[in-house]
Design a protein around this motif. Structure first.
Motif, short mmCIF file in Angstrom:
data_model
loop_
_atom_site.label_atom_id
_atom_site.label_comp_id
_atom_site.label_asym_id
_atom_site.label_seq_id
_atom_site.Cartn_x
_atom_site.Cartn_y
_atom_site.Cartn_z
N ILE A 190 30.03 37.22 47.40
CA ILE A 190 30.96 36.28 47.97
C ILE A 190 31.70 35.23 46.75
N TRP B 195 33.25 31.09 46.15
CA TRP B 195 32.91 29.78 46.01
C TRP B 195 33.64 29.00 46.91
N LYS C 294 24.98 38.00 47.55
CA LYS C 294 24.96 37.31 46.06
C LYS C 294 26.02 36.27 46.20
N GLU D 275 28.04 31.73 41.74
CA GLU D 275 27.03 31.05 40.83
C GLU D 275 27.28 29.37 40.89
N GLY E 42 27.66 36.98 38.21
CA GLY E 42 28.32 38.16 38.55
C GLY E 42 28.19 39.58 37.59
N GLY F 62 25.44 40.59 40.33
CA GLY F 62 26.63 41.40 40.94
C GLY F 62 26.90 42.59 40.55
N THR G 112 34.28 39.73 48.40
CA THR G 112 35.45 38.77 48.49
C THR G 112 35.41 38.04 47.18
N GLY G 113 36.75 38.37 46.62
CA GLY G 113 36.79 37.64 45.03
C GLY G 113 38.03 37.91 44.39
N SER G 114 38.03 37.92 43.22
CA SER G 114 39.19 38.17 42.41
C SER G 114 39.75 39.61 42.46
N LEU H 90 40.63 40.47 48.45
CA LEU H 90 40.97 39.72 46.95
C LEU H 90 41.86 38.71 46.88
N GLY H 91 42.51 38.54 45.85
CA GLY H 91 43.37 37.36 45.37
C GLY H 91 44.81 37.47 46.28
N CYS I 254 42.40 31.66 49.07
CA CYS I 254 43.14 32.88 48.80
C CYS I 254 44.43 33.04 49.41
N GLU J 1 48.24 33.88 40.83
CA GLU J 1 47.52 33.15 41.63
C GLU J 1 46.87 32.06 40.97
N TYR K 74 41.08 39.58 59.24
CA TYR K 74 41.45 38.72 58.22
C TYR K 74 41.50 39.77 56.75
P1 TAP Z 1 35.36 36.05 41.31
O1 TAP Z 1 35.37 35.69 39.97
O2 TAP Z 1 36.12 37.56 41.40
O3 TAP Z 1 34.00 36.05 41.85
C1 TAP Z 1 33.71 36.59 43.09
C2 TAP Z 1 32.20 37.03 43.34
O4 TAP Z 1 31.78 37.98 42.39
C3 TAP Z 1 31.06 35.96 42.74
O5 TAP Z 1 29.84 35.87 43.50
C4 TAP Z 1 31.13 36.51 41.29
O6 TAP Z 1 29.80 36.23 40.48
C5 TAP Z 1 31.19 38.18 41.26
N1 TAP Z 1 31.28 38.81 40.07
C6 TAP Z 1 31.81 38.22 39.11
N2 TAP Z 1 31.85 39.24 38.11
C7 TAP Z 1 31.05 40.54 38.78
C8 TAP Z 1 31.07 41.81 38.53
N3 TAP Z 1 31.23 42.12 37.23
N4 TAP Z 1 30.52 42.60 39.44
C9 TAP Z 1 30.16 42.07 40.57
N5 TAP Z 1 30.31 40.74 41.06
C10 TAP Z 1 30.79 40.00 40.03
O7 TAP Z 1 36.17 35.36 42.13
P2 TAP Z 1 36.21 33.69 42.36
O8 TAP Z 1 36.67 33.12 41.36
O9 TAP Z 1 34.67 33.33 42.92
O10 TAP Z 1 36.98 33.48 43.51
C11 TAP Z 1 38.31 33.31 43.52
C12 TAP Z 1 38.89 34.59 43.83
O11 TAP Z 1 38.63 35.13 45.17
C13 TAP Z 1 40.67 34.14 44.23
O12 TAP Z 1 41.20 35.35 43.55
C14 TAP Z 1 40.72 34.30 45.49
O13 TAP Z 1 41.88 34.70 45.93
C15 TAP Z 1 39.48 35.27 46.17
N6 TAP Z 1 39.22 34.99 47.50
C16 TAP Z 1 39.93 36.18 48.42
C17 TAP Z 1 39.56 35.94 49.63
C18 TAP Z 1 40.16 37.03 50.79
S1 TAP Z 1 39.44 36.73 52.04
N7 TAP Z 1 40.89 37.79 50.39
C19 TAP Z 1 38.69 34.77 50.20
C20 TAP Z 1 38.29 33.94 49.14
C21 TAP Z 1 38.64 34.19 47.91
P3 TAP Z 1 29.72 34.74 39.78
O14 TAP Z 1 28.75 33.90 40.66
O15 TAP Z 1 29.02 34.73 38.53
O16 TAP Z 1 30.96 34.03 39.76
#
Ligand code: TAP
Length: 466
Positions: A137, A139, A163, A166, A196, A200, A215-217, A240-241, A273, A370, A436
């Motif tokens: 997830i 942050w 997880k 960070e 991650g 991750g 959920t993430g990028s 995702l984003g 997001c 984004e 969602y």
């Molecule tokens: P990411 O950088 O993608 O990180 C998300 C999670 O993935 C964190 O726990 C991260 O760990 C982990 N991660 C990073 N690299 C990884 C790898 N190689 N393998 C497995 N896991 C890994 O995103 P973010 O910066 O935290 O959040 C922002 C993004 O999330 C934006 O693009 C946003 O749009 C998207 N988001 C989407 C939604 C929905 S519902 N679509 C909701 C919220 C956010 P770390 O702890 O090291 O960062």
């Protein structure tokens, strides 16, 4: 509790740039241990075998404990993530408890179907828990992300690892503590703090995890799928984003919609997001709309997120702060007009002024990528057909806002936009019952609602002669 690497990392308060705590840095070996515990709990433990009503009882206790600890959890998300304390207290954390209650209510209503076969056979389906789940997830909403993953997976009878990001590990550790107090058996819910690229990646490529819910990028989502494909072909869901359009037709109440637009771009300091940051305004009200935005953005207060009069706290960390400021430079140098904001706010902490660019065109970087920060782009349009085409001209498809009093326009546009969530004359209308998730490169499968329960279940068909 970290058992193998014994390494730690710092979590930082974005208001002060100071260290809050040192957190256990889990790596592959720690993930292996957590998977072993979750596997044992799934294959031989009570949780998947309990009657649904018993899982419901324990989950309701978990929800009550969240309610009893609202203040502590709200403080943790505020100091760790720079989120507004007042909103964490009245929205994020109570909604977290309600989400667990919602899925608790589903735990004893998981049924298959009885099927009429075309031959002399009778058949039925069983909906069984998918197994050991790895939740990864971000942050920006540490509490809601935690419960929207864990709630349906617990109800389904899965065991799991979470997880957290960070940047915001604190509340996840507190939720794990509350889950244990509630009586969720050992091995069912394991929190692994760490990076991650190590913890991750170990989850997505683990041979003994059955599903990853991420959920993430979009960039990391791709890595998750690669990890799953290269290991045991575990199933994957991705949230995702986005780069969501917020479309304003010229028949609206400009005052009301300008408020919604500000919220749509700057709520949670733009770290959301579904932020509606591409504001398409129909030409008839363009100037009037900008006047309203100008009036309202002057009253938008940036500052300490513990102050109840503040609308926007600090960005989550230095990296995110620098990234947002570099996008603002792109906007300034790329031909857009800086209408308001455009620089850091205050001397200390990761504060940025709410920033509005006008005269933005579809090809500009700030309109395409984004930003995940308080940066709004205002674009002008003439016709319904034109705005549908331009709103859809993005790799993302997470959400869209449609502001109009014309029912035909609302219907036409909502059916034409390729996005998972459409808000008509409102924005950020979230609910635990509302699925969602995204279209296109915003991901697939859904969080929230009963849709989310299905992603933690698999269907077994059983047939026998009659
Ligand atoms: P990411 O950088 O993608 O990180 C998300 C999670 O993935 C964190 O726990 C991260 O760990 C982990 N991660 C990073 N690299 C990884 C790898 N190689 N393998 C497995 N896991 C890994 O995103 P973010 O910066 O935290 O959040 C922002 C993004 O999330 C934006 O693009 C946003 O749009 C998207 N988001 C989407 C939604 C929905 S519902 N679509 C909701 C919220 C956010 P770390 O702890 O090291 O960062």
């Amino acid at each position: 509790m970290i058992e193998v690497t014994r390494k730690t990392f710092e979590t930082i308060d974005p208001r002060t740039e100071e260290v809050i705590a040192r957190i256990a840095e889990g790596e592959k070996e720690d993930v292996d241990l957590a998977v072993k515990a979750a596997r044992e709990a799934f294959d031989h433990g009570p949780w998947p075998r309990l009657p649904g009503c018993e899982r419901r009882r324990i989950m309701l206790k978990f929800a009550d404990l969240i309610d009893e600890n609202i203040e502590e959890l709200a403080v943790l998300d505020t100091i760790d993530g720079g989120k507004l304390y007042s909103l964490c207290k009245i929205i994020d954390i109570p909604a977290a408890a309600e989400t667990i209650r919602y899925y608790a209510g589903a735990a004893d209503k998981i049924h298959g179907a009885t099927l009429k076969m075309s031959r002399d056979l009778q058949a039925y389906t069983l909906h069984e828990p998918v197994g050991v789940v790895g939740h990864i997830i971000p942050w920006n909403f540490p509490s809601q992300m935690f419960v929207m993953k864990v709630g349906p997976a617990l109800a389904a009878g899965c065991t799991m690892l979470v997880k957290p990001a960070e940047q915001t590990p604190l509340s996840a550790l507190y939720y794990a503590h509350l889950a244990k107090l509630a009586g969720i058996p050992d091995g069912v819910l394991n929190v692994i703090t760490g990076y991650g690229s190590t913890a991750g990646a170990a989850i997505s490529s683990h041979m003994d995890i059955d599903k990853v819910s991420f959920t993430g990028s979009t960039e990391v989502g791709r890595l998750i799928m690669q990890g799953a494909a290269a290991s045991n072909l575990k199933s994957v869901s991705l949230e995702l984003g986005g780069k969501s359009p917020f479309i304003v037709f010229d028949d609206v109440d400009v005052d009301k919609v300008a408020d919604l637009a500000l919220q749509g771009s700057f709520y949670n300091k733009g770290e959301i997001c579904v932020a509606g940051t591409r504001i398409f305004v129909q030409e008839g009200i363009y100037d009037k709309f900008l006047n309203k935005l100008e009036e309202k953005v002057k009253r938008w207060v940036v500052g300490d997120p513990f102050n109840p009069n503040v609308h926007q706290g600090p960005q989550v960390n230095k990296q995110q702060y620098d990234k947002i400021l570099s996008y603002i430079e792109h906007g300034k140098n790329g031909g857009a007009t800086l209408f308001s904001g455009g620089k850091p706010a205050g001397q200390k902490g990761y504060y940025i002024e709410p920033t509005i660019f006008t005269d933005v065109t579809d090809d500009m970087t700030i309109a395409k990528e984004e930003i995940f920060g308080p940066v709004m782009s205002v674009l002008k349009f003439k016709t319904v057909e034109e705005v549908i085409k331009r709103a859809n001209a993005t790799k993302y498809g997470l959400a869209a806002g449609i502001m109009t009093n014309d029912l035909n326009t609302a219907n036409t546009v909502s059916r034409s936009i390729r996005a998972g969530v459409i808000w008509i004359n409102c924005y950020f209308a979230f609910d635990k019952d509302l699925p969602y998730g995204g279209y296109k490169m915003s991901g697939f499968e859904r969080d929230m609602g009963l849709e989310a329960l299905n992603k933690y279940l698999q269907v077994k068909s059983v047939a026998t002669p009659i």
